[in-house]
Structure formats: C-alpha cells, structure tokens
Motif scaffolding. Sequence first.
Motif, PDB file in Angstrom:
ATOM      1  N   PHE A   1      -3.191   2.228 -10.955  1.00  0.00           N
ATOM      2  CA  PHE A   1      -4.614   2.569 -10.984  1.00  0.00           C
ATOM      3  C   PHE A   1      -5.449   1.426 -11.553  1.00  0.00           C
ATOM      4  N   SER A   2      -5.048   0.913 -12.697  1.00  0.00           N
ATOM      5  CA  SER A   2      -5.843  -0.145 -13.317  1.00  0.00           C
ATOM      6  C   SER A   2      -5.855  -1.394 -12.442  1.00  0.00           C
ATOM      7  N   SER A   3      -4.756  -1.686 -11.790  1.00  0.00           N
ATOM      8  CA  SER A   3      -4.708  -2.826 -10.868  1.00  0.00           C
ATOM      9  C   SER A   3      -5.646  -2.606  -9.685  1.00  0.00           C
ATOM     10  N   ALA A   4      -5.605  -1.409  -9.114  1.00  0.00           N
ATOM     11  CA  ALA A   4      -6.446  -1.096  -7.958  1.00  0.00           C
ATOM     12  C   ALA A   4      -7.931  -1.134  -8.309  1.00  0.00           C
ATOM     13  N   VAL A   5      -8.290  -0.629  -9.488  1.00  0.00           N
ATOM     14  CA  VAL A   5      -9.692  -0.676  -9.917  1.00  0.00           C
ATOM     15  C   VAL A   5     -10.144  -2.132 -10.041  1.00  0.00           C
ATOM     16  N   GLY A   6      -9.312  -2.966 -10.646  1.00  0.00           N
ATOM     17  CA  GLY A   6      -9.661  -4.377 -10.799  1.00  0.00           C
ATOM     18  C   GLY A   6      -9.844  -5.074  -9.459  1.00  0.00           C
ATOM     19  N   VAL A   7      -8.934  -4.834  -8.535  1.00  0.00           N
ATOM     20  CA  VAL A   7      -9.032  -5.448  -7.205  1.00  0.00           C
ATOM     21  C   VAL A   7     -10.268  -4.936  -6.474  1.00  0.00           C
TER      22      VAL A   7
ATOM     23  N   ALA B   1       0.831  -1.210   0.000  1.00  0.00           N
ATOM     24  CA  ALA B   1       0.000   0.000   0.000  1.00  0.00           C
ATOM     25  C   ALA B   1       0.861   1.253   0.000  1.00  0.00           C
ATOM     26  N   ALA B   2       2.024   1.193   0.621  1.00  0.00           N
ATOM     27  CA  ALA B   2       2.912   2.361   0.668  1.00  0.00           C
ATOM     28  C   ALA B   2       3.310   2.821  -0.737  1.00  0.00           C
ATOM     29  N   VAL B   3       3.462   1.890  -1.661  1.00  0.00           N
ATOM     30  CA  VAL B   3       3.804   2.245  -3.045  1.00  0.00           C
ATOM     31  C   VAL B   3       2.626   2.977  -3.687  1.00  0.00           C
ATOM     32  N   PHE B   4       1.410   2.483  -3.456  1.00  0.00           N
ATOM     33  CA  PHE B   4       0.222   3.146  -3.987  1.00  0.00           C
ATOM     34  C   PHE B   4       0.104   4.560  -3.423  1.00  0.00           C
ATOM     35  N   ILE B   5       0.328   4.693  -2.129  1.00  0.00           N
ATOM     36  CA  ILE B   5       0.217   6.008  -1.492  1.00  0.00           C
ATOM     37  C   ILE B   5       1.285   6.949  -2.031  1.00  0.00           C
ATOM     38  N   GLN B   6       2.520   6.468  -2.125  1.00  0.00           N
ATOM     39  CA  GLN B   6       3.616   7.302  -2.621  1.00  0.00           C
ATOM     40  C   GLN B   6       3.298   7.858  -4.005  1.00  0.00           C
ATOM     41  N   HIS B   7       2.838   7.021  -4.904  1.00  0.00           N
ATOM     42  CA  HIS B   7       2.533   7.478  -6.262  1.00  0.00           C
ATOM     43  C   HIS B   7       1.189   8.206  -6.321  1.00  0.00           C
ATOM     44  N   GLY B   8       0.290   7.848  -5.418  1.00  0.00           N
ATOM     45  CA  GLY B   8      -1.021   8.487  -5.400  1.00  0.00           C
ATOM     46  C   GLY B   8      -0.960   9.951  -5.025  1.00  0.00           C
ATOM     47  N   LEU B   9       0.037  10.325  -4.239  1.00  0.00           N
ATOM     48  CA  LEU B   9       0.148  11.717  -3.815  1.00  0.00           C
ATOM     49  C   LEU B   9       0.412  12.656  -4.988  1.00  0.00           C
ATOM     50  N   SER B  10       0.929  12.127  -6.086  1.00  0.00           N
ATOM     51  CA  SER B  10       1.158  12.966  -7.265  1.00  0.00           C
ATOM     52  C   SER B  10       0.169  12.657  -8.383  1.00  0.00           C
ATOM     53  N   SER B  11      -0.833  11.829  -8.091  1.00  0.00           N
ATOM     54  CA  SER B  11      -1.812  11.447  -9.101  1.00  0.00           C
ATOM     55  C   SER B  11      -3.211  11.463  -8.480  1.00  0.00           C
ATOM     56  N   PRO B  12      -3.995  12.499  -8.765  1.00  0.00           N
ATOM     57  CA  PRO B  12      -5.323  12.597  -8.139  1.00  0.00           C
ATOM     58  C   PRO B  12      -6.212  11.379  -8.382  1.00  0.00           C
ATOM     59  N   TYR B  13      -6.183  10.805  -9.589  1.00  0.00           N
ATOM     60  CA  TYR B  13      -7.050   9.648  -9.826  1.00  0.00           C
ATOM     61  C   TYR B  13      -6.597   8.440  -9.023  1.00  0.00           C
ATOM     62  N   LEU B  14      -5.302   8.280  -8.834  1.00  0.00           N
ATOM     63  CA  LEU B  14      -4.807   7.139  -8.070  1.00  0.00           C
ATOM     64  C   LEU B  14      -5.121   7.291  -6.584  1.00  0.00           C
ATOM     65  N   ILE B  15      -4.941   8.480  -6.024  1.00  0.00           N
ATOM     66  CA  ILE B  15      -5.236   8.642  -4.592  1.00  0.00           C
ATOM     67  C   ILE B  15      -6.728   8.502  -4.329  1.00  0.00           C
ATOM     68  N   HIS B  16      -7.580   8.966  -5.257  1.00  0.00           N
ATOM     69  CA  HIS B  16      -9.019   8.775  -5.072  1.00  0.00           C
ATOM     70  C   HIS B  16      -9.377   7.285  -5.125  1.00  0.00           C
ATOM     71  N   GLN B  17      -8.724   6.540  -5.989  1.00  0.00           N
ATOM     72  CA  GLN B  17      -8.974   5.101  -6.043  1.00  0.00           C
ATOM     73  C   GLN B  17      -8.508   4.419  -4.765  1.00  0.00           C
ATOM     74  N   MET B  18      -7.382   4.850  -4.228  1.00  0.00           N
ATOM     75  CA  MET B  18      -6.897   4.267  -2.977  1.00  0.00           C
ATOM     76  C   MET B  18      -7.850   4.606  -1.824  1.00  0.00           C
ATOM     77  N   LEU B  19      -8.376   5.823  -1.799  1.00  0.00           N
ATOM     78  CA  LEU B  19      -9.364   6.178  -0.783  1.00  0.00           C
ATOM     79  C   LEU B  19     -10.629   5.342  -0.951  1.00  0.00           C
ATOM     80  N   ALA B  20     -10.995   5.064  -2.200  1.00  0.00           N
ATOM     81  CA  ALA B  20     -12.159   4.208  -2.464  1.00  0.00           C
ATOM     82  C   ALA B  20     -11.929   2.799  -1.924  1.00  0.00           C
TER      83      ALA B  20
END
Length: 156
Positions: free
Chosen positions: A104-110, A31-50
């Motif tokens: 992002f695509s991995s997180a959406v699928g999961v 999850a730390a990798v998702f968070i690290q990259h999500g902080l610079s990508s609004p769509y990724l951080i919103h998916q992680m919050l989802a």
Amino acid sequence: MNETHLELLVNLSRKEFQTAEDPSHPEYVPAAVFIQHGLSSPYLIHQMLAMSALHLSTTFTDPQKINFYHSYATGLQNHALSLFNKANPVLEVTASNCIHMFLFSSAVGVHLLSDTLHYQRDSLDSFIERFTHDINVYRGVLAVVDQFVGTNRKGL
C-alpha cells in the motif's frame, strides 16, 4: 463494487497497464501480486483501482474522460487512505499486516509521483512544491520498509 470498478480491475490485468513490469528487474513488484493481496485488503484494492484510474486518465485524448478518470483516481485514493487509517489506527508493522502495508505505501508513493509528473505542469513552483510533498510521502514508505525489514529480521 460498480461498473467503473470492474473496468478498473480489468485494466490492472491489461498488458498496457503492466508495461513497466520487467522480469529482469527484481525491484518491480508485478501487478498480480498487488491484486492477490488487494483482494483481502480493502485499502490496498482501492489504491490499486486508483492507480488504474490514473493510468486510464493518461490514455485518453478526450478532456471529459481525462478529467473523469483523474478525479476518480483521486477519490479512490482518498477512500483507500481513509480505509488504511481505520485498519491501522496505530502504525505498527506486524507479521499479519506487513505485506499489505508495504504494498500500500509503495503504491501510494508511486501514484503520487506519477500524478505529479503527469499533471503538475502549470509552473515550476507548483511542481517543486508537489514533488517535495511526494518525497515526504516516500519517507513514510521508507519508514514502513524499515519496520518490515526489522520485523523480518526478528523471524517473521
């Protein structure tokens, strides 16, 4: 960002959220990798919050809290998909977006698969219909991965 978003962000770093992470399995992305990259990508951080909201929806017994977090997860994912479409009007994997798109695509699928397995228990027909939809989403994930691998071979 609001109070619920902060709660969801904190949940991402909790041990209960990260229980599936096992360092002996290199196919898991922490999850730390998702968070690290999500902080610079609004769509990724919103998916992680989802995903965090979906996780919280499975931890409560109070139907109001379950419904709140499940609905919130759906809303955040829809917003993430909207942000993704705005950021990537042409689905092209490049050196600058490949990591964000892959995560992002991995997180959406999961997320979709987790939602289906947990909440789609009304009937076998509805489960199969939803599961089939999830498999089609995973095909999209594979398309991104294929582009990522192809880009990587070309000297990313």
